[in-house]
Scaffold this motif. Structure first.
Motif: not given
Length: 211
Positions: A155, A157, A182, A184, A209
């Motif tokens: 996970t 951002r 965000e 996942t 990410l």
């Protein structure tokens, strides 16, 4: 020292190539990124090398010298500040600003650029999540992983989205993804909240990410 828009574009492209990965750029990759013939790259790289802005040996990668990096960082700062200005002050969307900034970055004076920076509150990142170099050339960036390299269960951002393809940017926007979202990573695909989303082709190689 060549300071033409074309020379600056070469320096920016060489600099940007190693911002998010470590492999230096080769002349063939440089030609592909700039959309020019390999012979044009050979000619310009020779000029830049003669001016002390790049280091290059035949059939090897092209790297920036200290002087070349300073010029590349200064032009990158200009470009990203102008993109941020266009989005915040003029209502541009993130898929519209790249080409506009390519033109304006060569016309804006240092005084105006400093005023833009102050008016915007000295932003640290542009609309695509790319770090805006400080006036001294330093850059702040968090640890990152490319979406396509992230393992299921990760996970993170969204730190940055590649800005060169407006159509891809619009497609990514339509999925609900933006800088700061965000995600996942799952086997079925990236999930935004509890919803697995179908991302457009190319997005895995265009979204970074937090690690």
């Amino acid at each position: 020292m060549p300071t033409s828009p074309a020379a600056d574009d070469y320096l920016k492209t060489i600099y940007a190539h190693t911002e998010w990965q470590d492999a230096p750029i080769t002349p063939s990759v440089l030609a592909a990124k700039l959309g020019v013939a390999p012979s044009s790259v050979t000619e310009m790289v020779k000029k830049l090398a003669a001016s002390g802005l790049v280091s290059h040996q035949p059939y090897r990668a092209v790297t920036l010298t200290d002087a070349g990096r300073a010029r590349a960082v200064a032009m990158t700062r200009r470009h990203r500040l102008i993109e941020t200005w266009l989005v915040r002050e003029f209502g541009y969307t993130w898929d519209e600003v790249h080409d506009e900034a390519e033109v304006l970055e060569h016309a804006v004076s240092d005084r105006l650029l400093a005023g833009v920076d102050e008016r915007l509150g000295f932003p640290r990142f542009d609309p695509h999540g790319d770090a805006i170099p400080r006036p001294d050339g330093s850059v702040e960036r968090e640890p990152f992983v490319l979406l396509g390299d992230a393992r299921p269960g990760h996970t993170g951002r969204v730190l940055r989205v590649l800005d060169r393809d407006p159509m891809l940017l619009r497609a990514i926007t339509s999925c609900g993804i933006d800088v700061g979202s965000e995600l996942t990573v799952t086997v079925a695909g990236p999930a935004l909240g509890d919803r697995v989303i179908e991302i457009p082709e190319g997005a895995r190689e265009a979204v970074w990410l937090t690690a």
